[in-house]
Motif scaffolding. Structure first.
Motif, PDB file in Angstrom:
ATOM      1  N   SER A 147      -9.305  10.501   7.501  1.00 28.39           N
ATOM      2  CA  SER A 147      -8.441  10.259   6.467  1.00 28.39           C
ATOM      3  C   SER A 147      -6.917   9.911   7.001  1.00 28.39           C
ATOM      4  CB  SER A 147      -8.485  11.481   5.466  1.00 28.39           C
ATOM      5  OG  SER A 147      -8.367  12.570   6.442  1.00 28.39           O
ATOM      6  N   VAL A 148      -6.434  10.804   7.846  1.00 30.78           N
ATOM      7  CA  VAL A 148      -4.903  10.605   8.499  1.00 30.78           C
ATOM      8  C   VAL A 148      -5.253   9.209   9.116  1.00 30.78           C
ATOM      9  CG1 VAL A 148      -3.175  11.231  10.111  1.00 30.78           C
ATOM     10  CG2 VAL A 148      -4.728  13.020   8.446  1.00 30.78           C
ATOM     11  N   PRO A 179       0.876  -1.181  -0.130  1.00 25.81           N
ATOM     12  CA  PRO A 179       0.099  -0.001  -0.218  1.00 25.81           C
ATOM     13  C   PRO A 179       0.953   1.346   0.079  1.00 25.81           C
ATOM     14  CG  PRO A 179      -0.361  -1.558   1.737  1.00 25.81           C
ATOM     15  CD  PRO A 179       0.415  -2.050   1.075  1.00 25.81           C
ATOM     16  N   PHE A 233       0.842  17.048   7.139  1.00 24.11           N
ATOM     17  CA  PHE A 233      -0.300  16.789   8.331  1.00 24.11           C
ATOM     18  C   PHE A 233       0.214  16.248   9.442  1.00 24.11           C
ATOM     19  CE2 PHE A 233      -0.519  13.406   5.560  1.00 24.11           C
ATOM     20  CZ  PHE A 233      -0.510  12.274   6.132  1.00 24.11           C
ATOM     21  N   ALA A 270      -0.147   1.983   7.573  1.00 26.96           N
ATOM     22  CA  ALA A 270       1.241   1.811   7.994  1.00 26.96           C
ATOM     23  C   ALA A 270       1.711   0.942   8.914  1.00 26.96           C
ATOM     24  CB  ALA A 270       1.953   3.309   8.335  1.00 26.96           C
ATOM     25  N   THR A 313      -5.472  18.758  10.120  1.00 25.64           N
ATOM     26  CA  THR A 313      -6.161  17.407  10.592  1.00 25.64           C
ATOM     27  C   THR A 313      -6.710  16.549   9.515  1.00 25.64           C
ATOM     28  OG1 THR A 313      -8.238  18.662  11.223  1.00 25.64           O
ATOM     29  CG2 THR A 313      -6.542  18.349  12.990  1.00 25.64           C
ATOM     30  N   SER A 314      -6.796  17.144   8.483  1.00 24.88           N
ATOM     31  CA  SER A 314      -7.365  16.379   7.239  1.00 24.88           C
ATOM     32  C   SER A 314      -6.716  16.088   6.071  1.00 24.88           C
ATOM     33  CB  SER A 314      -8.925  16.746   6.846  1.00 24.88           C
ATOM     34  OG  SER A 314      -9.336  16.232   5.800  1.00 24.88           O
ATOM     35  N   LEU A 315      -6.698  15.028   5.400  1.00 24.04           N
ATOM     36  CA  LEU A 315      -5.826  15.298   4.246  1.00 24.04           C
ATOM     37  C   LEU A 315      -6.494  15.520   2.896  1.00 24.04           C
ATOM     38  CD1 LEU A 315      -4.896  11.406   4.033  1.00 24.04           C
ATOM     39  CD2 LEU A 315      -3.628  13.078   4.760  1.00 24.04           C
ATOM     40  N   LEU A 316      -7.897  16.136   3.379  1.00 22.28           N
ATOM     41  CA  LEU A 316      -8.675  16.661   2.064  1.00 22.28           C
ATOM     42  C   LEU A 316      -8.427  18.148   1.799  1.00 22.28           C
ATOM     43  CD1 LEU A 316     -12.215  15.107   3.296  1.00 22.28           C
ATOM     44  CD2 LEU A 316     -10.309  14.207   1.666  1.00 22.28           C
ATOM     45  N   TYR A 364      -6.973  10.240  14.964  1.00 20.79           N
ATOM     46  CA  TYR A 364      -6.461  11.112  13.937  1.00 20.79           C
ATOM     47  C   TYR A 364      -7.531  11.429  12.788  1.00 20.79           C
ATOM     48  CZ  TYR A 364      -1.810   9.665  15.557  1.00 20.79           C
ATOM     49  OH  TYR A 364      -0.855   9.356  16.061  1.00 20.79           O
ATOM     50  N   LEU A 396       6.238   6.235  11.071  1.00 19.25           N
ATOM     51  CA  LEU A 396       5.823   5.123  10.580  1.00 19.25           C
ATOM     52  C   LEU A 396       6.177   5.275   9.020  1.00 19.25           C
ATOM     53  CD1 LEU A 396       2.248   4.410  12.012  1.00 19.25           C
ATOM     54  CD2 LEU A 396       4.316   3.190  12.193  1.00 19.25           C
ATOM     55  N   PHE A 397       6.129   6.421   8.361  1.00 21.08           N
ATOM     56  CA  PHE A 397       6.266   6.609   7.026  1.00 21.08           C
ATOM     57  C   PHE A 397       7.673   6.569   6.851  1.00 21.08           C
ATOM     58  CE2 PHE A 397       3.033   8.592   4.214  1.00 21.08           C
ATOM     59  CZ  PHE A 397       1.797   7.978   5.090  1.00 21.08           C
ATOM     60  N   LEU A 414      -0.342  12.898   1.328  1.00 24.30           N
ATOM     61  CA  LEU A 414       0.233  11.687   1.891  1.00 24.30           C
ATOM     62  C   LEU A 414       1.779  11.894   1.334  1.00 24.30           C
ATOM     63  CD1 LEU A 414      -2.384   8.968   1.092  1.00 24.30           C
ATOM     64  CD2 LEU A 414      -1.521   9.468   3.315  1.00 24.30           C
ATOM     65  N   MET A 472       0.597   7.359  15.172  1.00 26.74           N
ATOM     66  CA  MET A 472       0.770   6.007  15.572  1.00 26.74           C
ATOM     67  C   MET A 472      -0.074   5.750  17.066  1.00 26.74           C
ATOM     68  SD  MET A 472       4.136   4.089  15.934  1.00 26.74           S
ATOM     69  CE  MET A 472       4.959   4.792  17.025  1.00 26.74           C
ATOM     70  N   THR A 500      -2.704   6.125   8.766  1.00 25.91           N
ATOM     71  CA  THR A 500      -2.038   5.464   9.884  1.00 25.91           C
ATOM     72  C   THR A 500      -2.063   3.970   9.997  1.00 25.91           C
ATOM     73  OG1 THR A 500      -2.445   7.549  11.077  1.00 25.91           O
ATOM     74  CG2 THR A 500      -1.426   5.747  12.657  1.00 25.91           C
ATOM     75  N   LEU A 556       3.967  -2.421   9.474  1.00 26.71           N
ATOM     76  CA  LEU A 556       5.048  -2.927  10.581  1.00 26.71           C
ATOM     77  C   LEU A 556       4.558  -4.202  11.374  1.00 26.71           C
ATOM     78  CD1 LEU A 556       6.403   0.405  12.171  1.00 26.71           C
ATOM     79  CD2 LEU A 556       6.893  -0.651  10.219  1.00 26.71           C
ATOM     80  N   LEU A 606       3.250   9.491  13.211  1.00 29.05           N
ATOM     81  CA  LEU A 606       3.046   9.136  11.795  1.00 29.05           C
ATOM     82  C   LEU A 606       4.189   9.213  10.767  1.00 29.05           C
ATOM     83  CD1 LEU A 606       1.016   7.779   9.904  1.00 29.05           C
ATOM     84  CD2 LEU A 606       0.170  10.044   9.426  1.00 29.05           C
TER      85      LEU A 606
END
Lengths: 528, 107
Positions: free
Chosen positions: B62-63, A197, A344, B70, A297-300, B59, A352-353, A339, B1, B67, B74, A349
């Motif tokens: 979307s976020v 993904p 954001f 991901a 707080t949003s990806l949009l 979150y 994680l990325f 993304l 996370m 998360t 892991l 996170l």
């Protein structure tokens, strides 16, 4: 490809597109992964800023000091400290100057004292970030084209790889150790499938970020070549900001309202509080204070941080013109580009990325190694082969050589005299000199020696950096309470340890070695 | 996370892997029954779905979804490494991780 089945045709495509662009893709993945921590790295590379400690009063203190630094300016822009950069960046424009990205005057201030800090001249994380999509030393557009084409091939490699994979579900969790080629294959598969993904998302969104350059025709014909009109209509990237109120007549000096209550309102409305402050016509009767939301707080709604405006004299909240909600197409574009750019994200996170990016980098690296390992038995029978040897050299000089170059870049940042002329350029020169040295080294040494010695160099360079910081900069480690700097140092240590482990496994003599490394050794004998 | 999401992702991936013949034998050492495998897989999928909840709660949709993806990656990498280097440790680790997730959830 007549006569080949779907799977073989895709295997062929995967192998050769992967090999041809693998080295470039490795560099793009590696520098891109590091760029998730671009701000943190830039801060780490400027030890002069490390003592900056933000507190509750930072914003008010900086605004007070701005009256001394930039009296009579038409506007001030202040980037407040955050968890990625504890110093304060300020910028201001003189009366009549048109605000632009590169214009105005700038200072970096200490968050605790609002005194100017003189940081060393460095490109910091920006160099690696730019390299990720513009390479270096070539025309920007040409470089972006090269990266764009490589990205398309990455997408091709991902799709053809999935088709080629015979047992994607049966082998989902499979990693067989110490089985030579089998192990490399398993590692390549697992790294690809488990983070699929992420790989798809990052590659596809990378293409979207370049799409207006790669495929401009649709927008150009519909908008008669006026990209600006397109973006304005989309209401997203590059759209005109809400116009600032114009000064009317002569503004007289006036005492200003305290910023504390304004920031309190921002904290109540936004989870991360205010990230920046702009003041139009500061210090006058017409002053307007604008607060910008920190983080998102949003990806949009990428690039549309919320804003609040206040009257600078009375402190009363002013109405903001309503912004239209993003439409469907913009939302899709915004989700993918956010993304990719990770604007954001909070620290977790981001980690994680970063981890996913490392998996992607390792996937490309294992693919490159696999190409060599797979052809070894044949090469051993047939004797030396210039093409094979070239791939071996480029593999070592890229996979191990690029980290060596990064290590050299960081060390140049630490060691070059602070007042040196053209210092930032010398750092970059060190990066490419080290990389070129790695290529020469790989050509001169046998395959296994090249890998082992370059991995050892990575280990020494990376692990030495935190040690140097610890000794040279008293503010730059965990004892001084900076998790940010400690995080960079710990990551360098961990990556150094990983490289050391790699160098260590390549150390043992041929007889005692497991199959995988025997094959490496055999390759050397062939090459020698 | 989110700790709960990470723990659920790991436990779910472990259950999914144990729902496969090869890994079941690696960890339990015996012939698995078909029903048991199916149950493990179902349970694993359920845990992975549950892992979405803490991420979205923390979150937003979307976020949170990014998360979640991901975190699952892991978890899967950890399971694959354990299966290769120390397969039997999955036996205590997976249930412990699920229990830990339940604890974080309640808290």
């Amino acid at each position: 490809m007549k006569g080949l089945g779907l799977r073989q045709a895709n295997a062929w495509l995967h192998t050769w597109s992967g090999l041809l662009l693998g080295w470039l893709l490795y560099a793009i993945f590696a520098t891109g992964t590091v760029s998730f921590f671009r701000d943190e790295l830039s801060f780490w590379m400027k030890p002069e800023l490390h003592a900056s400690r933000p507190d509750e009063g930072t914003a008010a203190r900086v605004l007070g000091a701005m009256a001394d630094y930039a009296p009579g300016a038409s506007s001030w822009q202040i980037s407040l400290p955050d968890e990625r950069n504890p110093s304060v960046a300020v910028q201001w424009y003189a009366q009549g100057e048109r605000p632009s990205k590169g214009g105005g005057s700038r200072l970096v201030l200490d968050a605790a004292t609002a005194q100017p800090l003189q940081a060393r001249d460095t490109r910091g994380g920006d160099f690696l970030y730019r390299f990720h999509f513009e390479l270096y030393g070539m025309p920007r557009i040409a470089a972006r084209w090269i990266v764009g084409v490589a990205t398309m091939f990455m997408l091709v490699a991902i799709v053809s790889g999935v088709i080629t994979h015979k047992k994607i579900f049966t082998d989902f969790f499979t990693f067989r150790r110490r089985k030579g080629q089998r192990s490399w294959m398993d590692a390549h598969n697992a790294l690809a499938v488990l983070a699929l993904p992420f790989h798809l998302m990052i590659t596809y969104s990378g293409l979207l970020l370049l799409m207006f350059m790669l495929m401009p025709w649709g927008v150009q014909s519909a908008y008669q070549g006026d990209l600006r009109a397109y973006f304005a209509e989309r209401g997203g990237r590059g759209a005109a900001q809400v116009a600032a109120p114009q000064a009317q007549g002569r503004a007289a000096p006036a005492p200003q309202a305290p910023v504390g209550p304004m920031l309190a309102q921002a904290r109540a409305a936004w989870p991360a509080g205010a990230g920046g402050i702009s003041v139009m016509q500061p210090g006058t009767t017409q002053a307007v204070v604008e607060l910008r939301e920190g983080g998102s707080t949003s990806l949009l709604d990428r690039g549309r941080a919320q804003r609040m405006r206040f009257d600078g004299v009375t402190g009363v909240r002013l109405p903001m013109p309503a912004e239209p909600a993003p439409d469907g197409v913009s939302m899709v574009y915004n989700v993918f580009s956010s993304l990719h750019l990770l604007r954001f994200a909070g620290p977790w996170l981001r980690w994680l990325f970063f981890a996913s990016g490392l998996l992607g980098t390792a996937m490309v690296a294992t693919g490159l190694v696999l190409w060599v390992v797979k052809r070894l038995p044949q090469r051993r029978k047939q004797g030396g082969h210039a093409g094979h040897r070239l791939v071996e050299c480029l593999n070592a000089a890229t996979v191990a050589g690029l980290p060596v170059a990064m290590g050299a870049y960081f060390w140049a940042n630490r060691l070059l005299p602070v007042g040196m002329a053209g210092r930032a350029d010398w750092e970059i020169t060190s990066f490419f000199a080290a990389w070129a040295a790695c290529l020469a080294h790989a050509l001169l040494r046998s395959h296994r020696q090249a890998w082992r010695e370059q991995l050892a160099a990575v280990a020494v360079l990376f692990a030495g950096l935190p040690l140097f910081s610890f000794l040279a900069y008293p503010h730059s480690h965990l004892a001084a309470g900076s998790w940010l700097l400690a995080g960079v140092d710990a990551t360098l240590l961990a990556l150094g340890a990983l490289a050391a482990a790699g160098a260590w496994t390549l150390r043992t003599p041929v007889a005692a070695r497991p199959a995988r490394q025997r094959e490496h050794a055999a390759a050397n004998e062939v090459a020698a | 996370m989110t700790p709960a999401g990470l723990a659920l992702g790991f436990a779910g991936m472990a259950a999914l892997s144990l729902g496969m013949d090869r890994h079941y034998e690696q960890v339990f050492g015996g012939e698995p029954g078909r029903c048991r495998l199916a149950a493990l897989r179902l349970f694993g999928a359920l845990l992975l779905a549950l892992a979405l909840e803490p991420a979205v709660k923390a979150y937003g949709a979307s976020v949170g979804a990014a998360t979640w993806a991901a975190e699952l990656t892991l978890g899967a990498v950890a399971v694959a490494l354990l299966l290769s280097y120390a397969p039997r440790t999955l036996l205590p680790l997976a249930p412990a991780s699920a229990a830990l997730a339940a604890w974080w959830w309640m808290a």
